[in-house]
Design an enzyme around this catalytic site. Structure first.
Site, PDB file in Angstrom:
ATOM      1  N   CYS A  28      29.099  19.499 -99.262  1.00  0.00           N
ATOM      2  CA  CYS A  28      28.090  19.437-100.318  1.00  0.00           C
ATOM      3  C   CYS A  28      27.485  20.826-100.540  1.00  0.00           C
ATOM      4  O   CYS A  28      28.207  21.748-100.905  1.00  0.00           O
ATOM      5  CB  CYS A  28      27.054  18.358-100.009  1.00  0.00           C
ATOM      6  SG  CYS A  28      26.077  17.867-101.462  1.00  0.00           S
ATOM      7  N   HIS A  60      30.746  13.912-100.001  1.00  0.00           N
ATOM      8  CA  HIS A  60      30.389  13.707 -98.598  1.00  0.00           C
ATOM      9  C   HIS A  60      31.520  12.950 -97.895  1.00  0.00           C
ATOM     10  O   HIS A  60      31.633  11.729 -98.064  1.00  0.00           O
ATOM     11  CB  HIS A  60      29.085  12.905 -98.491  1.00  0.00           C
ATOM     12  CG  HIS A  60      27.876  13.677 -98.880  1.00  0.00           C
ATOM     13  ND1 HIS A  60      27.131  14.384 -97.970  1.00  0.00           N
ATOM     14  CD2 HIS A  60      27.286  13.858-100.085  1.00  0.00           C
ATOM     15  CE1 HIS A  60      26.118  14.969 -98.584  1.00  0.00           C
ATOM     16  NE2 HIS A  60      26.203  14.673 -99.872  1.00  0.00           N
ATOM     17  N   GLU A 117      31.697  12.086 -94.870  1.00  0.00           N
ATOM     18  CA  GLU A 117      31.119  11.134 -93.919  1.00  0.00           C
ATOM     19  C   GLU A 117      30.661   9.850 -94.600  1.00  0.00           C
ATOM     20  O   GLU A 117      30.397   8.854 -93.932  1.00  0.00           O
ATOM     21  CB  GLU A 117      29.965  11.776 -93.154  1.00  0.00           C
ATOM     22  CG  GLU A 117      28.667  11.949 -93.911  1.00  0.00           C
ATOM     23  CD  GLU A 117      28.619  13.167 -94.826  1.00  0.00           C
ATOM     24  OE1 GLU A 117      27.529  13.472 -95.358  1.00  0.00           O
ATOM     25  OE2 GLU A 117      29.669  13.819 -95.014  1.00  0.00           O
TER      26      GLU A 117
END
Length: 209
Positions: free
Chosen positions: A86, A189, A191
């Site tokens: 990001c 992202h 994750e």
């Protein structure tokens, strides 16, 4: 293998730590969340997350004594594999224009500019398809049409097209993944991107530069 997740009060560290630890178990990686430049210096992989505005993230990174110098030494000087997430990816650029002109790390040529998507809501938030532009080891097993989770209002306009690895479509191409040499960055992202994101993290941990 030691993986340093850089803590400078500007990233979604909990989710990122869980995802990296999950994939790290498959390769025997020790994952440490750290604001200690010496711990980063000893790492075999470095991950720089980032949430919020570019100037605030850059100021927070600069406020950790010695961190930028160690990152420069290990990533540029030492060739340690590096993943920016990001705003951590955006700081790879030469300059950001969010609120005010702010220097980036200058590791991948380009500028951070506002997303221009007439008729669409900004920020670009939610799931979007990836279009893979360049093959890369960190994108092994990731195909055009796979989904990733984005939350951003600014994007990386890359100077050299060879450094643009993947895009998403949001009123036109929006940079999704950049990379060169031992450096890679994702605007989305990983994750939060379920199986695709975990695959990217796993690929990064296995990446031999």
């Amino acid at each position: 293998m030691r993986v340093a997740l850089v803590d400078y009060d500007s990233g979604n560290l909990h989710s990122a730590e869980k995802a990296v630890q999950l994939m790290g178990r498959e390769v025997g990686a020790e994952v440490v969340v750290t604001s200690d430049p010496e711990a980063v210096r000893r790492a075999d992989r470095i991950i720089l997350p980032g949430d919020g505005a570019f100037p605030a993230c850059r100021a927070a990174l600069d406020a950790v004594p010695g961190m930028v110098e160690v990152l420069q030494d290990r990533v540029i000087g030492g060739g340690v594999p590096f993943l920016g997430i990001c705003v951590g990816m955006q700081m790879l650029a030469d300059v950001g224009h969010e609120y005010r002109e702010t220097p980036g790390l200058g590791w991948i040529g380009g500028q951070i500019v506002a997303i221009d998507a007439p008729g669409l809501k900004v920020p670009h938030m939610g799931w979007n398809d990836l279009t893979v532009r360049q093959p890369h080891p960190v994108l092994n097993g990731v195909a055009t049409g796979d989904h990733a989770y984005f939350v951003h209002s600014w994007q990386f306009r890359v100077t050299d097209p060879a450094h643009l690895l993947a895009v998403a479509d949001y009123g036109g191409p929006v940079t999704a993944v950049v990379g060169r040499d031992n450096i890679v960055g994702t605007q989305f992202h990983p994750e939060k991107s379920q199986a695709v994101g975990l695959r990217i993290i796993g690929n990064f941990l296995r990446w031999t530069v």
